[in-house]
Design an enzyme around this catalytic site. Structure first.
Site, mmCIF file in Angstrom:
data_model
loop_
_atom_site.group_PDB
_atom_site.id
_atom_site.type_symbol
_atom_site.label_atom_id
_atom_site.label_comp_id
_atom_site.label_asym_id
_atom_site.label_seq_id
_atom_site.Cartn_x
_atom_site.Cartn_y
_atom_site.Cartn_z
ATOM 1 N N GLU A 130 17.449 38.931 54.826
ATOM 2 C CA GLU A 130 17.923 40.062 55.642
ATOM 3 C C GLU A 130 17.054 41.293 55.426
ATOM 4 O O GLU A 130 16.870 42.100 56.332
ATOM 5 C CB GLU A 130 19.404 40.326 55.327
ATOM 6 C CG GLU A 130 20.277 39.254 55.975
ATOM 7 C CD GLU A 130 21.495 38.844 55.166
ATOM 8 O OE1 GLU A 130 21.936 39.610 54.292
ATOM 9 O OE2 GLU A 130 21.998 37.725 55.401
ATOM 10 N N ASN A 184 26.350 36.752 46.463
ATOM 11 C CA ASN A 184 25.711 37.902 47.102
ATOM 12 C C ASN A 184 26.704 38.438 48.133
ATOM 13 O O ASN A 184 26.860 37.859 49.198
ATOM 14 C CB ASN A 184 24.403 37.456 47.774
ATOM 15 C CG ASN A 184 23.788 38.572 48.603
ATOM 16 O OD1 ASN A 184 24.208 39.732 48.516
ATOM 17 N ND2 ASN A 184 22.796 38.223 49.402
ATOM 18 N N TRP A 185 27.366 39.523 47.764
ATOM 19 C CA TRP A 185 28.425 40.048 48.627
ATOM 20 C C TRP A 185 27.885 40.779 49.858
ATOM 21 O O TRP A 185 28.667 41.169 50.734
ATOM 22 C CB TRP A 185 29.328 40.982 47.819
ATOM 23 C CG TRP A 185 30.213 40.289 46.822
ATOM 24 C CD1 TRP A 185 30.283 38.944 46.570
ATOM 25 C CD2 TRP A 185 31.165 40.907 45.940
ATOM 26 N NE1 TRP A 185 31.219 38.693 45.589
ATOM 27 C CE2 TRP A 185 31.773 39.878 45.188
ATOM 28 C CE3 TRP A 185 31.565 42.229 45.710
ATOM 29 C CZ2 TRP A 185 32.755 40.126 44.228
ATOM 30 C CZ3 TRP A 185 32.540 42.474 44.757
ATOM 31 C CH2 TRP A 185 33.129 41.435 44.021
ATOM 32 N N LYS A 186 26.567 41.010 49.880
ATOM 33 C CA LYS A 186 25.963 41.745 51.012
ATOM 34 C C LYS A 186 26.704 43.067 51.198
ATOM 35 O O LYS A 186 27.049 43.710 50.208
ATOM 36 C CB LYS A 186 25.925 40.868 52.261
ATOM 37 C CG LYS A 186 25.290 39.500 51.955
ATOM 38 C CD LYS A 186 24.954 38.671 53.150
ATOM 39 C CE LYS A 186 24.346 37.348 52.694
ATOM 40 N NZ LYS A 186 23.897 36.520 53.804
ATOM 41 N N HIS A 190 15.356 39.145 49.912
ATOM 42 C CA HIS A 190 16.354 38.436 50.723
ATOM 43 C C HIS A 190 15.913 38.436 52.192
ATOM 44 O O HIS A 190 15.326 39.397 52.673
ATOM 45 C CB HIS A 190 17.731 39.092 50.593
ATOM 46 C CG HIS A 190 18.812 38.241 51.170
ATOM 47 N ND1 HIS A 190 19.100 38.232 52.520
ATOM 48 C CD2 HIS A 190 19.625 37.329 50.602
ATOM 49 C CE1 HIS A 190 20.060 37.351 52.739
ATOM 50 N NE2 HIS A 190 20.402 36.791 51.595
ATOM 51 N N SER A 233 24.925 28.965 53.771
ATOM 52 C CA SER A 233 26.150 28.264 54.144
ATOM 53 C C SER A 233 26.647 27.301 53.063
ATOM 54 O O SER A 233 27.125 26.206 53.373
ATOM 55 C CB SER A 233 25.973 27.546 55.494
ATOM 56 O OG SER A 233 25.713 28.501 56.514
ATOM 57 N N GLU A 238 16.342 29.991 50.441
ATOM 58 C CA GLU A 238 17.353 30.244 51.472
ATOM 59 C C GLU A 238 16.715 30.110 52.848
ATOM 60 O O GLU A 238 16.127 31.060 53.368
ATOM 61 C CB GLU A 238 17.906 31.668 51.317
ATOM 62 C CG GLU A 238 18.579 31.923 49.984
ATOM 63 C CD GLU A 238 19.587 33.068 50.073
ATOM 64 O OE1 GLU A 238 20.750 32.824 49.728
ATOM 65 O OE2 GLU A 238 19.226 34.177 50.499
ATOM 66 N N GLY A 260 26.758 33.575 50.039
ATOM 67 C CA GLY A 260 27.097 34.765 50.809
ATOM 68 C C GLY A 260 28.562 34.759 51.200
ATOM 69 O O GLY A 260 29.443 35.123 50.424
ATOM 70 N N GLY A 261 28.855 34.320 52.424
ATOM 71 C CA GLY A 261 30.209 34.393 52.979
ATOM 72 C C GLY A 261 31.288 33.815 52.075
ATOM 73 O O GLY A 261 32.351 34.418 51.892
ATOM 74 N N GLY A 317 24.474 32.253 56.949
ATOM 75 C CA GLY A 317 25.550 32.811 57.761
ATOM 76 C C GLY A 317 25.787 32.060 59.050
ATOM 77 O O GLY A 317 26.496 32.538 59.941
HETATM 78 P P1 13P Z 1 25.822 32.517 53.532
HETATM 79 O O1 13P Z 1 26.335 31.800 52.309
HETATM 80 O O2 13P Z 1 26.826 33.419 54.154
HETATM 81 O O3 13P Z 1 25.127 31.607 54.483
HETATM 82 O O4 13P Z 1 24.668 33.526 52.981
HETATM 83 C C1 13P Z 1 23.693 33.029 52.148
HETATM 84 C C2 13P Z 1 22.921 34.164 51.595
HETATM 85 O O5 13P Z 1 22.228 34.857 52.328
HETATM 86 C C3 13P Z 1 23.026 34.435 50.164
HETATM 87 O O6 13P Z 1 22.069 35.358 49.742
#
Ligand code: 13P
Length: 253
Positions: free
Chosen positions: A100, A9-11, A98, A214, A168, A235-236, A174
Protein backbone atom coordinates in the site's frame (compact mmCIF):
# COMPACT_ATOMS: atom_id res chain seq x y z
CA UNK A 1 13.85 -25.02 12.92
CA UNK A 2 12.57 -21.48 12.36
CA UNK A 3 10.02 -20.35 14.93
CA UNK A 4 6.85 -19.17 13.21
CA UNK A 5 6.09 -15.47 13.38
CA UNK A 6 2.55 -14.15 12.91
CA UNK A 7 2.00 -10.38 12.91
CA UNK A 8 -1.21 -8.41 12.66
CA UNK A 9 -0.98 -5.38 10.41
CA UNK A 10 -3.97 -3.35 11.51
CA UNK A 11 -3.44 -0.76 8.75
CA UNK A 12 -5.65 2.31 9.43
CA UNK A 13 -7.90 0.42 11.88
CA UNK A 14 -9.58 0.34 14.38
CA UNK A 15 -10.70 3.94 14.58
CA UNK A 16 -11.08 4.45 18.32
CA UNK A 17 -9.01 3.84 21.42
CA UNK A 18 -11.95 1.92 22.83
CA UNK A 19 -11.91 -0.58 19.98
CA UNK A 20 -8.10 -0.79 20.07
CA UNK A 21 -8.14 -1.74 23.75
CA UNK A 22 -10.89 -4.30 23.22
CA UNK A 23 -9.18 -6.01 20.28
CA UNK A 24 -5.72 -5.93 21.83
CA UNK A 25 -6.96 -7.26 25.16
CA UNK A 26 -8.71 -10.18 23.48
CA UNK A 27 -5.52 -11.03 21.59
CA UNK A 28 -3.29 -10.61 24.64
CA UNK A 29 -5.52 -12.77 26.84
CA UNK A 30 -5.90 -15.36 24.08
CA UNK A 31 -2.13 -15.66 23.70
CA UNK A 32 -1.24 -15.58 27.39
CA UNK A 33 1.96 -17.55 28.02
CA UNK A 34 2.04 -18.69 24.38
CA UNK A 35 5.74 -18.92 23.62
CA UNK A 36 5.72 -21.47 20.80
CA UNK A 37 5.01 -18.89 18.13
CA UNK A 38 6.10 -15.26 17.92
CA UNK A 39 3.16 -12.86 17.66
CA UNK A 40 3.18 -9.12 17.05
CA UNK A 41 0.63 -6.36 16.65
CA UNK A 42 1.20 -3.35 14.41
CA UNK A 43 -1.42 -0.69 15.17
CA UNK A 44 -1.63 2.84 13.77
CA UNK A 45 0.91 5.28 15.26
CA UNK A 46 -1.53 7.07 17.64
CA UNK A 47 -2.27 3.81 19.47
CA UNK A 48 1.29 2.50 19.89
CA UNK A 49 1.73 3.99 23.37
CA UNK A 50 -1.64 2.67 24.48
CA UNK A 51 -0.79 -0.81 23.27
CA UNK A 52 2.66 -0.70 24.82
CA UNK A 53 1.09 0.08 28.20
CA UNK A 54 -1.48 -2.67 27.77
CA UNK A 55 1.14 -5.26 26.79
CA UNK A 56 3.27 -4.37 29.80
CA UNK A 57 0.27 -4.46 32.17
CA UNK A 58 -0.47 -7.99 31.01
CA UNK A 59 3.23 -8.99 30.95
CA UNK A 60 2.43 -10.19 27.45
CA UNK A 61 4.90 -11.88 25.13
CA UNK A 62 3.13 -10.28 22.18
CA UNK A 63 5.45 -7.79 20.48
CA UNK A 64 4.76 -4.37 19.06
CA UNK A 65 5.51 -2.98 15.62
CA UNK A 66 5.03 0.24 13.67
CA UNK A 67 3.66 0.29 10.13
CA UNK A 68 6.15 2.75 8.66
CA UNK A 69 8.89 5.19 9.57
CA UNK A 70 10.95 7.95 8.04
CA UNK A 71 14.63 7.95 7.07
CA UNK A 72 15.81 10.73 9.40
CA UNK A 73 16.41 10.68 13.16
CA UNK A 74 14.64 13.96 13.93
CA UNK A 75 14.07 17.43 12.54
CA UNK A 76 11.70 19.42 10.38
CA UNK A 77 9.75 16.60 8.73
CA UNK A 78 6.14 17.39 9.46
CA UNK A 79 3.97 14.32 9.73
CA UNK A 80 6.83 11.83 9.86
CA UNK A 81 7.89 9.42 12.62
CA UNK A 82 11.50 8.39 13.22
CA UNK A 83 12.75 4.87 13.93
CA UNK A 84 13.98 6.02 17.36
CA UNK A 85 10.46 7.22 18.22
CA UNK A 86 9.07 3.79 17.39
CA UNK A 87 11.68 2.15 19.61
CA UNK A 88 10.90 4.60 22.38
CA UNK A 89 7.21 3.72 22.12
CA UNK A 90 7.97 0.06 22.71
CA UNK A 91 8.24 -1.18 19.15
CA UNK A 92 10.54 -4.03 18.26
CA UNK A 93 9.52 -4.09 14.60
CA UNK A 94 8.65 -1.78 11.77
CA UNK A 95 6.87 -2.83 8.58
CA UNK A 96 8.54 -1.27 5.53
CA UNK A 97 7.80 -1.47 1.83
CA UNK A 98 4.20 -2.55 2.28
CA UNK A 99 2.44 -2.69 -1.09
CA UNK A 100 0.00 0.00 0.00
CA UNK A 101 2.94 2.34 0.57
CA UNK A 102 4.57 1.28 -2.69
CA UNK A 103 1.45 1.59 -4.80
CA UNK A 104 -0.74 4.17 -3.01
CA UNK A 105 2.01 6.44 -1.64
CA UNK A 106 4.47 5.92 -4.49
CA UNK A 107 7.39 4.64 -2.42
CA UNK A 108 10.30 3.41 -4.54
CA UNK A 109 12.72 0.58 -3.83
CA UNK A 110 15.44 3.19 -3.27
CA UNK A 111 13.37 5.08 -0.69
CA UNK A 112 12.35 1.87 1.03
CA UNK A 113 16.03 0.90 1.15
CA UNK A 114 16.84 4.17 2.90
CA UNK A 115 14.13 3.42 5.45
CA UNK A 116 15.44 -0.11 5.98
CA UNK A 117 18.91 1.27 6.64
CA UNK A 118 17.63 3.93 9.04
CA UNK A 119 15.43 1.49 10.96
CA UNK A 120 18.18 -1.12 11.34
CA UNK A 121 20.70 1.54 12.38
CA UNK A 122 18.31 2.71 15.10
CA UNK A 123 17.92 -0.84 16.44
CA UNK A 124 14.51 -1.79 15.06
CA UNK A 125 13.86 -5.11 13.38
CA UNK A 126 12.43 -4.71 9.89
CA UNK A 127 9.61 -6.60 8.23
CA UNK A 128 10.34 -5.87 4.57
CA UNK A 129 7.30 -6.47 2.37
CA UNK A 130 7.71 -7.52 -1.22
CA UNK A 131 5.34 -8.88 -3.83
CA UNK A 132 4.23 -8.73 -7.43
CA UNK A 133 1.06 -7.26 -8.92
CA UNK A 134 -1.39 -9.39 -10.89
CA UNK A 135 -0.11 -7.94 -14.18
CA UNK A 136 3.45 -8.81 -13.19
CA UNK A 137 2.45 -12.38 -12.27
CA UNK A 138 0.50 -12.82 -15.51
CA UNK A 139 3.47 -11.41 -17.42
CA UNK A 140 5.78 -14.01 -15.82
CA UNK A 141 7.61 -11.24 -14.00
CA UNK A 142 7.11 -12.53 -10.45
CA UNK A 143 10.68 -13.68 -9.88
CA UNK A 144 12.17 -10.60 -11.55
CA UNK A 145 10.07 -8.32 -9.33
CA UNK A 146 10.93 -10.23 -6.15
CA UNK A 147 14.59 -10.22 -7.16
CA UNK A 148 14.54 -6.45 -7.69
CA UNK A 149 12.67 -5.73 -4.47
CA UNK A 150 15.03 -7.92 -2.42
CA UNK A 151 18.23 -6.71 -4.05
CA UNK A 152 17.36 -3.02 -4.04
CA UNK A 153 15.47 -3.07 -0.76
CA UNK A 154 18.45 -4.63 1.00
CA UNK A 155 21.22 -2.69 -0.77
CA UNK A 156 23.98 -1.90 1.75
CA UNK A 157 22.38 -4.12 4.40
CA UNK A 158 25.30 -6.18 5.68
CA UNK A 159 23.54 -8.93 7.60
CA UNK A 160 20.02 -10.20 8.08
CA UNK A 161 19.67 -11.16 11.73
CA UNK A 162 17.26 -8.24 12.34
CA UNK A 163 15.29 -8.71 9.16
CA UNK A 164 12.07 -10.52 8.28
CA UNK A 165 10.73 -10.66 4.73
CA UNK A 166 6.98 -10.71 4.10
CA UNK A 167 5.96 -12.04 0.70
CA UNK A 168 2.66 -10.35 -0.06
CA UNK A 169 1.42 -10.76 -3.62
CA UNK A 170 -0.46 -7.52 -4.30
CA UNK A 171 -3.34 -9.37 -5.98
CA UNK A 172 -3.97 -11.32 -2.77
CA UNK A 173 -4.10 -8.38 -0.38
CA UNK A 174 -7.58 -7.56 0.86
CA UNK A 175 -9.13 -9.42 -2.07
CA UNK A 176 -10.09 -12.65 -0.34
CA UNK A 177 -8.00 -14.38 -3.01
CA UNK A 178 -4.99 -15.91 -1.26
CA UNK A 179 -2.04 -17.44 -3.06
CA UNK A 180 -2.29 -21.20 -3.16
CA UNK A 181 0.06 -22.93 -0.72
CA UNK A 182 2.16 -24.02 -3.71
CA UNK A 183 2.35 -20.49 -5.14
CA UNK A 184 3.41 -19.20 -1.74
CA UNK A 185 5.95 -21.99 -1.29
CA UNK A 186 7.44 -21.39 -4.76
CA UNK A 187 7.83 -17.66 -4.13
CA UNK A 188 9.27 -18.19 -0.65
CA UNK A 189 11.75 -20.78 -1.92
CA UNK A 190 12.82 -18.38 -4.65
CA UNK A 191 13.31 -15.56 -2.13
CA UNK A 192 15.32 -17.82 0.16
CA UNK A 193 17.52 -18.98 -2.74
CA UNK A 194 18.14 -15.40 -3.80
CA UNK A 195 18.93 -14.33 -0.23
CA UNK A 196 21.31 -17.30 -0.02
CA UNK A 197 23.16 -16.05 -3.09
CA UNK A 198 23.44 -12.59 -1.53
CA UNK A 199 24.12 -13.43 2.12
CA UNK A 200 25.11 -17.09 2.24
CA UNK A 201 23.18 -20.21 3.07
CA UNK A 202 23.17 -19.99 6.91
CA UNK A 203 21.61 -16.49 6.76
CA UNK A 204 19.04 -17.65 4.21
CA UNK A 205 18.12 -20.70 6.29
CA UNK A 206 17.68 -18.57 9.40
CA UNK A 207 15.56 -15.91 7.64
CA UNK A 208 11.88 -15.72 8.61
CA UNK A 209 9.73 -15.28 5.49
CA UNK A 210 6.08 -14.50 6.26
CA UNK A 211 3.25 -14.86 3.78
CA UNK A 212 0.63 -12.12 3.58
CA UNK A 213 -2.53 -11.78 1.50
CA UNK A 214 -5.99 -12.90 2.61
CA UNK A 215 -4.72 -15.20 5.36
CA UNK A 216 -7.77 -16.52 7.22
CA UNK A 217 -8.34 -19.18 9.87
CA UNK A 218 -9.37 -21.71 7.21
CA UNK A 219 -6.26 -21.34 5.01
CA UNK A 220 -3.63 -20.53 7.64
CA UNK A 221 -2.64 -24.09 8.50
CA UNK A 222 -1.94 -25.17 4.91
CA UNK A 223 -0.10 -21.94 4.09
CA UNK A 224 1.97 -22.08 7.27
CA UNK A 225 2.54 -25.78 6.70
CA UNK A 226 4.70 -25.10 3.64
CA UNK A 227 8.39 -25.67 4.32
CA UNK A 228 9.49 -22.13 3.44
CA UNK A 229 6.48 -20.28 4.89
CA UNK A 230 7.55 -19.18 8.36
CA UNK A 231 4.51 -17.22 9.44
CA UNK A 232 2.00 -14.68 8.27
CA UNK A 233 1.44 -10.96 8.02
CA UNK A 234 -2.30 -10.63 8.52
CA UNK A 235 -4.46 -7.66 7.55
CA UNK A 236 -8.26 -7.94 7.68
CA UNK A 237 -8.36 -11.08 9.80
CA UNK A 238 -6.12 -9.41 12.41
CA UNK A 239 -8.98 -7.05 13.26
CA UNK A 240 -11.03 -9.80 14.85
CA UNK A 241 -9.50 -11.73 17.74
CA UNK A 242 -11.57 -14.82 16.92
CA UNK A 243 -9.89 -14.88 13.48
CA UNK A 244 -6.41 -13.73 14.44
CA UNK A 245 -5.97 -16.15 17.35
CA UNK A 246 -6.53 -19.34 15.30
CA UNK A 247 -4.13 -18.01 12.64
CA UNK A 248 -1.45 -17.52 15.30
CA UNK A 249 -2.19 -20.97 16.67
CA UNK A 250 -1.83 -22.45 13.18
CA UNK A 251 1.82 -21.51 13.56
CA UNK A 252 2.18 -23.81 16.57
CA UNK A 253 1.41 -27.02 14.68
P1 13P B 1 -5.20 -8.94 4.10
O1 13P B 1 -4.88 -10.01 5.12
O2 13P B 1 -6.35 -8.07 4.50
O3 13P B 1 -5.27 -9.46 2.71
O4 13P B 1 -3.92 -7.93 4.12
C1 13P B 1 -2.66 -8.47 4.02
C2 13P B 1 -1.67 -7.41 4.30
O5 13P B 1 -1.55 -6.46 3.54
C3 13P B 1 -0.86 -7.52 5.51
O6 13P B 1 0.18 -6.60 5.53
Amino acid sequence: MRKKFVAGNWKMNPTSAHDVVRLATEVIVGLKDEGRVTAALCPPFPYLGLLDTLLKQHKSQVLLGGQNCYIEKDGAFTGEVSPAMLLDTGCKYVILGHSERRHKMGESDAFINQKVGAALAAGLEVILCIGETLAEREGNQTEAVLDRQVTQGLADVKELSKLVIAYEPVWAIGTGKNATPQQAQDAHAFIRRRVGQLYGDPAAQALIIQYGGSVKPDNAATLLGQPDVDGALVGGAALKADQFLPIVRAGIL
